[in-house]
Scaffold this motif. Structure first.
Motif, PDB file in Angstrom:
ATOM      1  N   LYS A  24       0.843  -1.208   0.000  1.00 20.93           N
ATOM      2  CA  LYS A  24       0.000   0.000   0.000  1.00 20.93           C
ATOM      3  C   LYS A  24       0.873   1.250   0.000  1.00 20.93           C
ATOM      4  CE  LYS A  24      -3.895   2.276   2.259  1.00 20.93           C
ATOM      5  NZ  LYS A  24      -3.951   3.188   1.156  1.00 20.93           N
ATOM      6  N   TYR A  25       1.954   1.236   0.777  1.00 20.73           N
ATOM      7  CA  TYR A  25       2.851   2.393   0.785  1.00 20.73           C
ATOM      8  C   TYR A  25       3.421   2.610  -0.619  1.00 20.73           C
ATOM      9  CZ  TYR A  25       6.158   5.883   2.183  1.00 20.73           C
ATOM     10  OH  TYR A  25       6.825   7.079   2.293  1.00 20.73           O
ATOM     11  N   PHE A  26       3.821   1.531  -1.265  1.00 21.20           N
ATOM     12  CA  PHE A  26       4.329   1.621  -2.629  1.00 21.20           C
ATOM     13  C   PHE A  26       3.289   2.251  -3.545  1.00 21.20           C
ATOM     14  CE2 PHE A  26       4.155  -0.336  -6.821  1.00 21.20           C
ATOM     15  CZ  PHE A  26       5.306   0.185  -7.372  1.00 21.20           C
ATOM     16  N   ASP A  27       2.061   1.757  -3.489  1.00 22.39           N
ATOM     17  CA  ASP A  27       0.990   2.287  -4.341  1.00 22.39           C
ATOM     18  C   ASP A  27       0.733   3.770  -4.076  1.00 22.39           C
ATOM     19  OD1 ASP A  27       0.523  -0.073  -5.713  1.00 22.39           O
ATOM     20  OD2 ASP A  27      -1.114  -0.701  -4.389  1.00 22.39           O
ATOM     21  N   ASP A  28       0.757   4.168  -2.819  1.00 20.83           N
ATOM     22  CA  ASP A  28       0.413   5.538  -2.439  1.00 20.83           C
ATOM     23  C   ASP A  28       1.549   6.542  -2.612  1.00 20.83           C
ATOM     24  OD1 ASP A  28      -2.066   4.532  -1.752  1.00 20.83           O
ATOM     25  OD2 ASP A  28      -1.709   4.580   0.412  1.00 20.83           O
ATOM     26  N   HIS A  29       2.810   6.084  -2.526  1.00 18.91           N
ATOM     27  CA  HIS A  29       3.927   7.039  -2.462  1.00 18.91           C
ATOM     28  C   HIS A  29       5.025   6.859  -3.504  1.00 18.91           C
ATOM     29  CE1 HIS A  29       2.531   8.613   1.406  1.00 18.91           C
ATOM     30  NE2 HIS A  29       2.182   7.354   1.660  1.00 18.91           N
ATOM     31  N   ILE A  30       5.155   5.691  -4.089  1.00 26.24           N
ATOM     32  CA  ILE A  30       6.277   5.427  -4.999  1.00 26.24           C
ATOM     33  C   ILE A  30       5.807   5.295  -6.445  1.00 26.24           C
ATOM     34  CG2 ILE A  30       8.198   3.862  -5.541  1.00 26.24           C
ATOM     35  CD1 ILE A  30       8.590   5.043  -2.803  1.00 26.24           C
ATOM     36  N   ARG A  31       4.764   4.547  -6.671  1.00 31.76           N
ATOM     37  CA  ARG A  31       4.331   4.184  -8.023  1.00 31.76           C
ATOM     38  C   ARG A  31       4.117   5.392  -8.928  1.00 31.76           C
ATOM     39  NH1 ARG A  31       0.836  -0.510 -10.159  1.00 31.76           N
ATOM     40  NH2 ARG A  31       1.522  -1.385  -8.195  1.00 31.76           N
ATOM     41  N   GLY A  32       3.480   6.427  -8.481  1.00 35.22           N
ATOM     42  CA  GLY A  32       3.168   7.566  -9.348  1.00 35.22           C
ATOM     43  C   GLY A  32       4.279   8.588  -9.506  1.00 35.22           C
ATOM     44  N   PRO A  33       4.865   9.055  -8.414  1.00 31.04           N
ATOM     45  CA  PRO A  33       5.790  10.186  -8.502  1.00 31.04           C
ATOM     46  C   PRO A  33       7.162   9.891  -9.104  1.00 31.04           C
ATOM     47  CG  PRO A  33       4.992   9.892  -6.235  1.00 31.04           C
ATOM     48  CD  PRO A  33       4.524   8.731  -7.045  1.00 31.04           C
ATOM     49  N   TYR A  34       7.612   8.658  -9.103  1.00 30.49           N
ATOM     50  CA  TYR A  34       8.992   8.373  -9.517  1.00 30.49           C
ATOM     51  C   TYR A  34       9.029   7.646 -10.856  1.00 30.49           C
ATOM     52  CZ  TYR A  34       9.878   9.671  -4.725  1.00 30.49           C
ATOM     53  OH  TYR A  34       9.927  10.365  -3.549  1.00 30.49           O
ATOM     54  N   PRO A  35       9.895   8.097 -11.776  1.00 19.37           N
ATOM     55  CA  PRO A  35      10.020   7.392 -13.049  1.00 19.37           C
ATOM     56  C   PRO A  35      10.568   5.998 -12.830  1.00 19.37           C
ATOM     57  CG  PRO A  35      11.694   9.125 -12.865  1.00 19.37           C
ATOM     58  CD  PRO A  35      10.817   9.226 -11.655  1.00 19.37           C
ATOM     59  N   TYR A  36      10.153   5.071 -13.676  1.00 17.86           N
ATOM     60  CA  TYR A  36      10.555   3.672 -13.492  1.00 17.86           C
ATOM     61  C   TYR A  36      10.824   3.029 -14.835  1.00 17.86           C
ATOM     62  CZ  TYR A  36       5.832   2.501 -14.953  1.00 17.86           C
ATOM     63  OH  TYR A  36       4.676   2.371 -15.681  1.00 17.86           O
ATOM     64  N   ARG A  37      11.480   1.882 -14.762  1.00 16.90           N
ATOM     65  CA  ARG A  37      11.689   1.055 -15.942  1.00 16.90           C
ATOM     66  C   ARG A  37      11.700  -0.411 -15.495  1.00 16.90           C
ATOM     67  NH1 ARG A  37      15.902   3.586 -14.424  1.00 16.90           N
ATOM     68  NH2 ARG A  37      17.855   2.583 -13.920  1.00 16.90           N
ATOM     69  N   ARG A  38      11.141  -1.247 -16.337  1.00 22.82           N
ATOM     70  CA  ARG A  38      11.175  -2.686 -16.045  1.00 22.82           C
ATOM     71  C   ARG A  38      12.509  -3.221 -16.488  1.00 22.82           C
ATOM     72  NH1 ARG A  38       6.567  -7.234 -16.929  1.00 22.82           N
ATOM     73  NH2 ARG A  38       7.846  -8.976 -16.207  1.00 22.82           N
ATOM     74  N   ILE A  39      13.174  -3.974 -15.610  1.00 21.80           N
ATOM     75  CA  ILE A  39      14.480  -4.523 -15.960  1.00 21.80           C
ATOM     76  C   ILE A  39      14.453  -6.040 -16.119  1.00 21.80           C
ATOM     77  CG2 ILE A  39      15.752  -2.582 -14.995  1.00 21.80           C
ATOM     78  CD1 ILE A  39      16.456  -4.391 -12.625  1.00 21.80           C
ATOM     79  N   ALA A  40      13.381  -6.673 -15.681  1.00 26.03           N
ATOM     80  CA  ALA A  40      13.223  -8.125 -15.874  1.00 26.03           C
ATOM     81  C   ALA A  40      11.774  -8.512 -15.709  1.00 26.03           C
ATOM     82  CB  ALA A  40      14.071  -8.905 -14.881  1.00 26.03           C
TER      83      ALA A  40
END
Length: 70
Positions: free
Chosen positions: A54-70
């Protein structure tokens, strides 16, 4: 980056490089993602959260750019 297993129903393991501020998450599905620009206090808060998913969904998933590595 070395990942450490964490107790979560959504996230299997977490790794963090403080110098580059890269958070690496391995999900239960086996997918691995890098999240860029994540400050260390955000990682600590996630580790201390009652629900890390839930913390990931609320605080990390949207604001930070990401890339799938595997």
């Amino acid at each position: 980056m070395k990942r450490y297993r964490i107790g979560s129903s959504a996230i299997r393991a977490l790794g963090y490089d403080e110098q580059s501020r890269t958070l690496e998450l391995e999900f239960i599905s086996g997918a691995i993602y890098d999240y860029d620009g994540v400050p260390p206090e955000e990682v600590l808060a996630m580790l201390e959260a009652t629900s890390r998913g839930k913390y990931f969904d609320d605080h990390i998933r949207g604001p930070y750019p990401y890339r799938r590595i595997a």
